[in-house]
Motif scaffolding. Structure first.
Motif, mmCIF file in Angstrom:
data_model
loop_
_atom_site.group_PDB
_atom_site.id
_atom_site.type_symbol
_atom_site.label_atom_id
_atom_site.label_comp_id
_atom_site.label_asym_id
_atom_site.label_seq_id
_atom_site.Cartn_x
_atom_site.Cartn_y
_atom_site.Cartn_z
ATOM 1 N N LYS A 212 0.831 -1.209 0.000
ATOM 2 C CA LYS A 212 0.000 0.000 0.000
ATOM 3 C C LYS A 212 0.869 1.265 0.000
ATOM 4 O O LYS A 212 0.532 2.254 -0.648
ATOM 5 N N HIS A 232 -5.887 0.839 -6.886
ATOM 6 C CA HIS A 232 -6.265 -0.253 -5.981
ATOM 7 C C HIS A 232 -7.212 -1.171 -6.762
ATOM 8 O O HIS A 232 -8.416 -1.184 -6.527
ATOM 9 N N LYS A 258 -12.655 -8.446 -3.637
ATOM 10 C CA LYS A 258 -11.780 -8.235 -4.797
ATOM 11 C C LYS A 258 -10.997 -9.505 -5.141
ATOM 12 O O LYS A 258 -10.881 -9.892 -6.298
ATOM 13 N N ASP A 281 -5.024 -6.982 -6.195
ATOM 14 C CA ASP A 281 -5.082 -5.818 -5.299
ATOM 15 C C ASP A 281 -4.596 -4.510 -5.925
ATOM 16 O O ASP A 281 -5.146 -3.470 -5.636
HETATM 17 MN MN MN Z 1 -6.466 -3.836 -0.923
#
Ligand code: MN
Ligand code: OXD
Length: 588
Positions: A212, A232, A258, A281
């Motif tokens: 991230k 994302h 997801k 992701d």
């Molecule tokens: Mn994520």
């Protein structure tokens, strides 16, 4: 100078490692080469030190169990900072502190912080070797759990230093667990210095700095400055029976499925169709020479939520986790097996819960933490797209936005054009789940599913998305989906899971110019005869109509709710977004 500071051929890396080692004062420095021998040795060390517990190796070859500190089980948005020169650049959706002030505070916490510990030097490559989109980072960490997880999630070790050569352009990541104290927990990003400093945590999203922190928060800056998108998003390839592959990217807020969608296995009705996973992701997407948008997955593994993962929700994930996987905060059975709520089969008669306490099916608490995870190599995925290693990436035909909404939002619609699609993505909302916040059904706006991950002013981010259209002659079509709408009896309208393939088929066929649609209030929508309903138990044309219905009253409320975010962003909000809002109101 500490012995072992200057182990690479890159003088910039050597100098920086020496500087941080002098400051953090580790007992030893270990340069990771990413080899199998090294992985074996470090795993043995982690087991000896109690960081990892081996699972039953007959049943789970190469799999290990880890428990985090109970105070450290999730990403912490309140401790996450974007340290740009001005607060305005970080924008109202990020925490901000001036770079010098944050650096002083964190270097203070890091002084001597690695005494008695080893500092691991973890070079890593995000993206396929040789890709013009790939980027190198080096993470210095005192956590062996981080090293072993980075070895799964990234191309780690020598390969990264080879890609870097003698260059200076690498992300500098510094991580120390300190004493894993929430009072001294900071995840700080310094975009102008290409640096991340993370202290006080040992939980994945806070400490696997390639993910991230680098691949979204820092990369969003690079994308803005260099004309590409760091998103994302999952990326998958749909292969139709004629052997053609259509690649699709999808942005859904955290905990909306997801990973399940990225690994969708088509139901029996779809004989000859296959879904290949590129990523679950993160997508880095750049315009290609043919005017299309090309995506790479910068990662090499899946850091997925375990609870709810089973043979029905995600059979491919169940394959992925069978070998060489690290499980964190799930439940551990006496015979070295793992369990979580929503796993196939009955719960174990007895096990240790994620805190290490005895658990039985009568226990009130959950056995696995709701955010417990598996960290599995993508190479285990039976449906891994071979293109995942292609330096050029895959051409994206569709971008799908979605959220968890029990009302208002139809199953699927297609945006009228790119600008409208940006508005659709900018207004994504998702209902929070009880597990996450205790406030069930509260809609949180999460533009492009990037609210916690956009490293600069969200208004400027929308402007960047709008600008991108100029560089993409042949843009992907943009869609919105909602698997979670409920009827008056509180039942989900749409069966979901593998049946999402039917929605995906319509999307893919739209991109290929082979499916019809009618113009609706929100965008292009399928009619009953445009949509394959055959063999769907209890879901017929009338149910589809219900799932697709647009209630003007609900939508007036929706538009008003969208204003909450727009007001916060007003100073940087592009006029096009406001114009799209006006057009929608006029259509309503
Ligand atoms: Mn994520
Ligand atoms: C994740 C998230 O862990 O989005 O991927 O929270």
């Amino acid at each position: 100078m500490h012995p072992g500071c200057c182990n690479s051929d890159n003088p910039h890396v050597n100098r920086w490692v020496a500087e941080i080692a002098a400051h953090c004062q580790p007992n030893a420095i270990h340069w990771c080469d990413g080899s199998l021998d090294e992985k074996r040795a470090l795993t043995a060390e982690a087991v000896a030190g109690g960081t990892l517990i081996p699972l039953n190796q007959k049943k789970w070859p190469g799999c290990y169990y880890h428990r985090s500190n109970p105070n450290d089980v999730a990403r912490v948005e309140q401790c996450t900072f974007i340290c740009t020169p001005t607060e305005d650049e970080a924008g109202p959706t990020n925490n901000w502190l001036a770079p010098a002030a944050m650096r002083t505070k964190l270097m203070g916490l890091l002084a001597g912080a690695m005494r008695g510990r080893t500092m691991y030097v973890v070079p890593f490559l995000m993206g396929p070797p040789g890709s013009p989109l790939a980027r190198v980072g080096v993470e210095l960490t005192d956590s062996i759990y981080v090293v072993l997880s980075m070895g799964i999630m990234t191309r780690m070790g020598r390969v990264a230093l080879e890609q870097l050569g003698v260059g200076e352009d690498f992300t500098r990541g510094i991580h120390s667990m300190l004493d894993v104290n929430p009072e001294r927990r900071y995840i700080a990003h310094f975009p102008q210095e290409n640096t991340i400093i993370s202290v006080g945590s040992n939980y994945g999203g806070n400490v696997l700095l390639g993910k991230k922190c680098m691949a979204l928060r820092l990369a969003s800056h690079w994308g803005r400055d260099q004309g590409w998108l760091a998103e994302h998003m999952l990326v998958l390839g749909v292969e139709s029976p004629d052997g053609k592959k259509t690649f699709v990217a999808g942005a859904f807020p955290s905990a909306c499925g997801k990973t399940n969608f990225a690994m969708l296995r088509p139901p029996a009705r779809f004989a000859g169709w296959k879904v290949w996973t590129v990523g679950d992701d993160i997508a880095w997407m750049k315009p290609g020479p043919d005017g299309r948008l090309y995506a790479i997955n910068p990662e090499t593994g899946y850091f997925g939520v375990a609870p709810g993962t089973n043979g029905k929700s995600n059979p491919n994930a169940m394959e992925c986790i069978k070998r060489d996987t690290i499980f964190t905060n799930v439940a551990l059975t006496p015979d070295g097996d793992v369990w979580w709520e929503g796993k196939d089969g009955p719960p174990p008669a007895e096990c240790l819960d994620w805190r290490g306490q005895r658990w039985t099916p009568d226990s009130k608490a959950k056995a696995a933490h709701p955010n417990s995870r598996f960290c599995a190599p993508m190479s285990n995925n039976p449906m891994l797209a071979t293109e995942v290693h292609d330096p050029a990436g895959v051409p994206i035909s569709a971008i799908i936005f979605g959220g968890r909404r029990t009302s208002t939002i139809p199953l699927v619609y297609q945006a009228f054009n790119w600008v409208h699609g940006v508005y659709v993505g900018a207004t994504i909302g998702s209902e929070t789940t009880a597990a996450a916040t205790g406030l069930v059904g509260q809609v949180r706006r999460d533009p492009m599913a990037m609210l916690p991950f956009c490293g600069y002013n969200m208004g400027d981010y929308f402007a960047h998305w709008l600008q991108m259209r100029r560089h993409i002659a042949n843009p992907p079509r943009i869609f919105h989906v909602n698997w979670f709408r409920k009827d008056a009896d509180d039942e989900f309208l749409w069966p979901g899971y593998s049946e999402n393939m039917r929605v995906l088929e319509w999307i893919v066929e739209r991109c290929r110019g082979r499916a019809n649609a009618s113009e609706g209030l929100l965008g292009w929508v399928p009619d009953a005869h445009d949509f394959d309903l055959e063999g769907l138990d209890g879901f017929d044309a009338a149910r589809l109509q219900q799932a697709q219905s647009t209630n003007a009253e609900e939508w007036r409320r929706e538009v008003l709710q969208q204003d909450e975010l727009f007001m916060r962003l007003y100073a940087h909000l592009p006029k096009e977004i406001i114009f799209q809002r006006e057009l929608l109101i006029a259509r309503l």
